[in-house]
Design an enzyme around this catalytic site. Sequence first.
Site, PDB file in Angstrom:
ATOM      1  N   GLN A   1       0.805  -1.225   0.000  1.00  0.00           N
ATOM      2  CA  GLN A   1       0.000   0.000   0.000  1.00  0.00           C
ATOM      3  C   GLN A   1       0.838   1.276   0.000  1.00  0.00           C
ATOM      4  O   GLN A   1       0.338   2.339  -0.366  1.00  0.00           O
ATOM      5  CB  GLN A   1      -0.960  -0.002   1.187  1.00  0.00           C
ATOM      6  CG  GLN A   1      -2.012  -1.099   1.075  1.00  0.00           C
ATOM      7  CD  GLN A   1      -2.972  -1.111   2.247  1.00  0.00           C
ATOM      8  OE1 GLN A   1      -2.680  -1.685   3.291  1.00  0.00           O
ATOM      9  NE2 GLN A   1      -4.128  -0.496   2.102  1.00  0.00           N
TER      10      GLN A   1
ATOM     11  N   HIS B   1      -1.784  -4.935 -12.824  1.00  0.00           N
ATOM     12  CA  HIS B   1      -1.233  -4.743 -14.170  1.00  0.00           C
ATOM     13  C   HIS B   1      -2.030  -5.459 -15.253  1.00  0.00           C
ATOM     14  O   HIS B   1      -1.924  -5.126 -16.426  1.00  0.00           O
ATOM     15  CB  HIS B   1       0.228  -5.227 -14.227  1.00  0.00           C
ATOM     16  CG  HIS B   1       1.155  -4.378 -13.407  1.00  0.00           C
ATOM     17  ND1 HIS B   1       2.363  -4.830 -12.923  1.00  0.00           N
ATOM     18  CD2 HIS B   1       1.050  -3.102 -12.981  1.00  0.00           C
ATOM     19  CE1 HIS B   1       2.952  -3.874 -12.235  1.00  0.00           C
ATOM     20  NE2 HIS B   1       2.166  -2.810 -12.248  1.00  0.00           N
TER      21      HIS B   1
ATOM     22  N   ASP C   1       2.503   0.756  -8.115  1.00  0.00           N
ATOM     23  CA  ASP C   1       3.848   0.857  -8.700  1.00  0.00           C
ATOM     24  C   ASP C   1       4.693   1.900  -7.974  1.00  0.00           C
ATOM     25  O   ASP C   1       5.886   1.699  -7.759  1.00  0.00           O
ATOM     26  CB  ASP C   1       3.770   1.244 -10.189  1.00  0.00           C
ATOM     27  CG  ASP C   1       3.243   0.100 -11.051  1.00  0.00           C
ATOM     28  OD1 ASP C   1       2.867  -0.955 -10.495  1.00  0.00           O
ATOM     29  OD2 ASP C   1       3.210   0.267 -12.291  1.00  0.00           O
TER      30      ASP C   1
ATOM     31  N   ARG D   1       3.781   0.050  13.074  1.00  0.00           N
ATOM     32  CA  ARG D   1       3.469  -1.248  12.477  1.00  0.00           C
ATOM     33  C   ARG D   1       3.589  -1.134  10.959  1.00  0.00           C
ATOM     34  O   ARG D   1       2.864  -0.358  10.333  1.00  0.00           O
ATOM     35  CB  ARG D   1       2.041  -1.682  12.860  1.00  0.00           C
ATOM     36  CG  ARG D   1       1.657  -2.958  12.197  1.00  0.00           C
ATOM     37  CD  ARG D   1       0.239  -3.423  12.466  1.00  0.00           C
ATOM     38  NE  ARG D   1      -0.012  -4.515  11.543  1.00  0.00           N
ATOM     39  CZ  ARG D   1      -1.141  -4.745  10.893  1.00  0.00           C
ATOM     40  NH1 ARG D   1      -2.185  -3.964  11.076  1.00  0.00           N
ATOM     41  NH2 ARG D   1      -1.243  -5.752  10.064  1.00  0.00           N
TER      42      ARG D   1
ATOM     43  N   HIS E   1       1.166  -9.167   4.708  1.00  0.00           N
ATOM     44  CA  HIS E   1       0.020  -8.273   4.526  1.00  0.00           C
ATOM     45  C   HIS E   1      -0.385  -8.332   3.046  1.00  0.00           C
ATOM     46  O   HIS E   1      -0.323  -7.341   2.323  1.00  0.00           O
ATOM     47  CB  HIS E   1       0.344  -6.853   4.985  1.00  0.00           C
ATOM     48  CG  HIS E   1      -0.860  -6.006   5.296  1.00  0.00           C
ATOM     49  ND1 HIS E   1      -1.053  -5.393   6.506  1.00  0.00           N
ATOM     50  CD2 HIS E   1      -1.937  -5.679   4.538  1.00  0.00           C
ATOM     51  CE1 HIS E   1      -2.200  -4.711   6.484  1.00  0.00           C
ATOM     52  NE2 HIS E   1      -2.745  -4.866   5.295  1.00  0.00           N
TER      53      HIS E   1
ATOM     54  N   ASN F   1      -1.738 -10.638   8.584  1.00  0.00           N
ATOM     55  CA  ASN F   1      -2.763  -9.619   8.715  1.00  0.00           C
ATOM     56  C   ASN F   1      -4.082 -10.160   8.160  1.00  0.00           C
ATOM     57  O   ASN F   1      -4.167 -10.530   6.991  1.00  0.00           O
ATOM     58  CB  ASN F   1      -2.390  -8.368   7.921  1.00  0.00           C
ATOM     59  CG  ASN F   1      -3.459  -7.295   8.032  1.00  0.00           C
ATOM     60  OD1 ASN F   1      -3.699  -6.769   9.117  1.00  0.00           O
ATOM     61  ND2 ASN F   1      -4.139  -6.995   6.924  1.00  0.00           N
ATOM     62  N   GLU F   2      -5.100 -10.236   9.007  1.00  0.00           N
ATOM     63  CA  GLU F   2      -6.471 -10.522   8.588  1.00  0.00           C
ATOM     64  C   GLU F   2      -6.626 -11.745   7.691  1.00  0.00           C
ATOM     65  O   GLU F   2      -7.031 -11.618   6.517  1.00  0.00           O
ATOM     66  CB  GLU F   2      -7.066  -9.299   7.881  1.00  0.00           C
ATOM     67  CG  GLU F   2      -7.036  -8.039   8.713  1.00  0.00           C
ATOM     68  CD  GLU F   2      -7.814  -6.877   8.091  1.00  0.00           C
ATOM     69  OE1 GLU F   2      -8.194  -6.962   6.925  1.00  0.00           O
ATOM     70  OE2 GLU F   2      -8.042  -5.882   8.804  1.00  0.00           O
TER      71      GLU F   2
ATOM     72  N   ASN G   1      -8.062  -6.208  14.417  1.00  0.00           N
ATOM     73  CA  ASN G   1      -8.345  -5.072  13.535  1.00  0.00           C
ATOM     74  C   ASN G   1      -9.853  -4.867  13.538  1.00  0.00           C
ATOM     75  O   ASN G   1     -10.604  -5.805  13.271  1.00  0.00           O
ATOM     76  CB  ASN G   1      -7.915  -5.357  12.091  1.00  0.00           C
ATOM     77  CG  ASN G   1      -6.415  -5.498  11.934  1.00  0.00           C
ATOM     78  OD1 ASN G   1      -5.665  -5.467  12.912  1.00  0.00           O
ATOM     79  ND2 ASN G   1      -5.969  -5.676  10.703  1.00  0.00           N
TER      80      ASN G   1
ATOM     81  N   TYR H   1     -13.196  -2.078  12.540  1.00  0.00           N
ATOM     82  CA  TYR H   1     -13.672  -0.833  11.932  1.00  0.00           C
ATOM     83  C   TYR H   1     -15.154  -0.562  12.170  1.00  0.00           C
ATOM     84  O   TYR H   1     -15.550   0.578  12.361  1.00  0.00           O
ATOM     85  CB  TYR H   1     -13.425  -0.858  10.416  1.00  0.00           C
ATOM     86  CG  TYR H   1     -11.964  -0.773  10.029  1.00  0.00           C
ATOM     87  CD1 TYR H   1     -11.371   0.461   9.758  1.00  0.00           C
ATOM     88  CD2 TYR H   1     -11.167  -1.908   9.940  1.00  0.00           C
ATOM     89  CE1 TYR H   1     -10.034   0.562   9.403  1.00  0.00           C
ATOM     90  CE2 TYR H   1      -9.820  -1.824   9.586  1.00  0.00           C
ATOM     91  CZ  TYR H   1      -9.261  -0.587   9.327  1.00  0.00           C
ATOM     92  OH  TYR H   1      -7.941  -0.494   8.983  1.00  0.00           O
TER      93      TYR H   1
ATOM     94  N   GLU I   1      -5.455  -2.210  14.071  1.00  0.00           N
ATOM     95  CA  GLU I   1      -6.014  -1.289  13.085  1.00  0.00           C
ATOM     96  C   GLU I   1      -7.355  -0.795  13.571  1.00  0.00           C
ATOM     97  O   GLU I   1      -8.157  -1.566  14.115  1.00  0.00           O
ATOM     98  CB  GLU I   1      -6.243  -1.968  11.719  1.00  0.00           C
ATOM     99  CG  GLU I   1      -5.012  -2.188  10.887  1.00  0.00           C
ATOM    100  CD  GLU I   1      -5.325  -2.782   9.520  1.00  0.00           C
ATOM    101  OE1 GLU I   1      -6.437  -2.572   9.003  1.00  0.00           O
ATOM    102  OE2 GLU I   1      -4.443  -3.462   8.975  1.00  0.00           O
TER     103      GLU I   1
END
Length: 486
Positions: free
Chosen positions: A37, A57, A69, A94, A139, A183-184, A326, A328, A394
């Site tokens: 990311q 891509h 990229d 992190r 991740h 992660n997740e 994590n 939200y 998160e």
Amino acid sequence: MVFIKTITLLCLLIAVKGELRRFPDTLSFGVATASYQIEGAWNATDKGENIWDRLTHTTDMIKDRSNGDVACDSYNQHKRDVEMLKQLGVDYYRFSISWSRILPDGFSNRLSQDGIAYYDSLINDLLVANITPFATLYHWDLPQRLQDLGGWSNPMMADYFLDFAEVVFEAFGDRVQNWLTFNEPWVVCLQGYGGVGKAPALNMSGIAEYLCAHNLIKAHAMAYHLYDDVYRPLQGGRIGWTLNSNWHEPANQYPADIEAAERAMQFHLGWFGHPVFSTEGDYPQVMKERIAKRSLEQGYPRSRLPEFTTEEIAYIRGTYDFFGLNHYTTTLVRMPTTISKELSYYDDLGTEGFEDPAWPGSASVWLKVVPWGFRNLLNWIKENYYNPEIIVFENGFSDRDNKDDVDRISYYNQYLNALLDALEDGCNVTAYTAWSLMDNFEWLQGYTERFGLYYVDFNDPRRTRTPKASAFYYKSILESRTIERD
Ligand code: PNW
């Protein structure tokens, strides 16, 4: 100067407006990012291709047709990132390590010295700045060559992950004492293998996500044991993984809806949580029963949910030093009137999820502001898994293009109040991580949804970073260790 002025102003505002609540000294604060990311430099020197390079891509699945990229260009600008972390005053950072940057082919026979040098430099700069590095091994950016072999649906992937983990512990473990394996995993398997929401977008729900989860859980346990047996005695750190979960709230207090919401919790958090954090280990009973029954009804010779052996159950159980979470948002759940016979995870789960239209939204369709759900979820973990140490890895809010991000400030204020409520309930939360340090590549949403405390100008080749109002707000919380009661 601007920082000091803003903080004084915030303090004044708070003084006028309301009561302050204090965070315990035992709670530390950080921010998070992930390699694909933010790093960019997708083909720098000998870095190998990963599944997000391939997806961005070769498909048109990314909303703004963008890719990682360049992203935030952190591969070239990590010194600027460390400056921002210092400005915020966080205790830890992190970040995640890109597998194909370290092992270009995915396998451990060939190491990239440039890849290792990048993380060496980042880690060393963090330590000089007195910021604790917290590294995630996976991740979501699997080397493409390993995906060609089936990715997480191939049982051999656990061994390849273990090889990668060993290289990473060996290279950085003298300075990094805080580790996450995955992660997740729920997102990795459900959206990547069951659906098309993440790479590799396999879209084989009812089969592939269960295979993915099975191998990934074993891979986690193997990496945990390697660290525990070999590296912990030498390096003295800690290791776990981080699971995402919504809070699943019964739509009504009818027994059927209460049962449906609990089942949703077990299929979501329990799928990965029960094997590791419960005393019995293994998948939740309700998953084993329902998937076995439905598989037989559908004509399969065995359950579509793979089985662990007794040895595997014991080997996997307890492979954690903390409960990583994590979180939200929240979902309302009710029992459906008819049960579908379709082949999918969601039909195996067999509940209906929806949102209260009164809940405030964000730039992400799935993210509604429901702070009390956070408190309930923390209590659910406390009650189901024997009050473990919880680290929130998160929590955050998305908007579109806005440096004066009052809605993000409001989100953090409300969710941190819910965290304080949970602490008063006796939940053992020891750290809180804001997602994210800066705006970054938000997967299929490209750069259209922003989660950062720092604004990143993606039209500027230099990827200039500017603190948003929420950066000053977060800094003031870390300094005063208080927030206003909401
Ligand atoms: C997390 N859901 O993903 C990821 O760890 C981050 O990389 C990502 O940028 C961030 O949250 C914001 O999306 C999630 O479906 C993906 O509930 C899906 C869900 C939640 C979090």
